[in-house]
Scaffold this active site. Structure first.
Site, short mmCIF file in Angstrom:
data_model
loop_
_atom_site.label_atom_id
_atom_site.label_comp_id
_atom_site.label_asym_id
_atom_site.label_seq_id
_atom_site.Cartn_x
_atom_site.Cartn_y
_atom_site.Cartn_z
N ASP A 1 -6.81 1.18 0.94
CA ASP A 1 -6.87 1.22 2.40
C ASP A 1 -8.28 0.83 2.84
O ASP A 1 -9.07 0.34 2.03
CB ASP A 1 -6.49 2.62 2.92
CG ASP A 1 -7.49 3.70 2.49
OD1 ASP A 1 -8.42 3.40 1.69
OD2 ASP A 1 -7.36 4.84 2.96
N LYS B 1 0.83 -1.21 0.00
CA LYS B 1 0.00 0.00 0.00
C LYS B 1 0.86 1.26 0.00
O LYS B 1 0.61 2.20 -0.76
CB LYS B 1 -0.95 0.01 1.21
CG LYS B 1 -1.93 1.18 1.19
CD LYS B 1 -2.89 1.12 2.36
CE LYS B 1 -2.22 1.53 3.64
NZ LYS B 1 -3.16 1.66 4.77
#
Length: 212
Positions: A138, A120
Site C-alpha cells: 500500500d 493488494k
C-alpha cells in the site's frame, strides 16, 4: 542496501512486535475479505466502526447477500465509495455462494476474479487468512521501502516483487505487517519520526532530508 542490514532491520521489527497482524477487526476469512474490500481509500478505524454494526447482523455470504445492495449500504454508508463497494460486495457474495461453496478461496486467481478484489486485497487475504508469504504493498509500504531503500521501486508491483526477492525468508510472512505499521506510526509521509525510529541507524534515507 545489503542483506545483513535488511536482516537486522526485520530482526528489530520482529523483536518489537513478534506477532503482527492487520488492524482490521475480523473473526474469519470472509469477514476479513469484506473488511479489506471496504478499506480501499478508507481508514481501518472507519471500516472497523462499520463492520462492528454489520457483522453481528450479517457475517456470511448468504446473510450479506440477503441484505441486498440497499440494505448493505445502511451499514457502510459512513465509508468512502460505499455505493460501489456495496454493489461489489453483494456480487462477491453471490460468486462465493455459486462458485466456492460460500468459502473464501485460498487462490490468487480466484480471489482476483471477485468484484472489488484487486492484487493488494488478494495479497492481504492470502497472507492474513491463509499464511501465504505475500506482500500487500500500500502507500505505507511503498513509502517505507523507497525511503529506507529496503526495496526501492518505481511502482507498487515493482516494490512488491523486490520485497519478495530481497526480504530474508524467515521474515516474509510477517514483513508486510511490520512495514505497514512502521509507515503508519513512525515513517510517516510528511513528518517521519526519525528521532524515535527503531531502525534509524540502518535507514538509508539521506540525513539532510530527515527532520531535526
Amino acid at each position: 542496501m545489503n542483506r545483513e542490514k535488511r536482516t537486522e532491520i526485520f530482526t528489530r521489527l520482529r523483536d518489537q512486535n513478534p506477532h503482527p497482524t492487520t488492524e482490521l477487526e475480523y473473526s474469519n476469512p470472509f469477514e476479513l475479505l469484506v473488511a479489506v474490500v471496504l478499506s480501499a481509500q478508507a481508514t481501518d478505524v472507519g471500516v472497523n466502526k462499520a463492520t462492528a454494526r454489520l457483522f453481528p447482523v450479517a457475517n456470511t455470504p448468504e446473510a450479506i447477500y440477503a441484505l441486498g445492495v440497499d440494505g448493505l449500504k445502511q451499514y457502510i454508508k459512513t465509508i468512502g465509495l460505499f455505493n460501489s463497494k456495496a454493489e461489489n460486495i453483494i456480487q462477491l457474495c453471490r460468486m462465493l455462494i455459486e462458485l466456492h461453496d460460500s468459502q473464501v478461496p485460498p487462490s490468487r486467481e480466484d480471489l482476483e476474479a471477485l468484484p472489488g478484489v484487486g492484487r493488494k486485497t488478494a495479497n492481504v487475504v492470502l497472507n492474513t487468512a491463509f499464511g501465504h508469504p505475500t506482500m500487500a504493498v500500500d502507500t505505507h509500504i511503498f513509502r517505507v521501502s523507497n525511503r529506507t531503500r529496503i526495496a526501492p521501486g518505481k511502482n507498487v508491483l515493482e516494490v512488491e516483487k523486490r520485497l519478495l526477492k530481497l526480504v530474508p525468508e524467515e521474515f516474509l510472512r510477517d514483513a508486510h505487517h511490520w512495514l505497514i505499521l512502521h509507515g503508519r506510526y513512525t515513517c510517516m509521509a510528511r513528518k517521519p519520526r526519525c528521532g524515535e525510529c527503531l531502525i534509524a541507524d540502518l535507514c538509508e534515507y539521506p540525513p539532510s532530508k530527515r527532520p531535526t
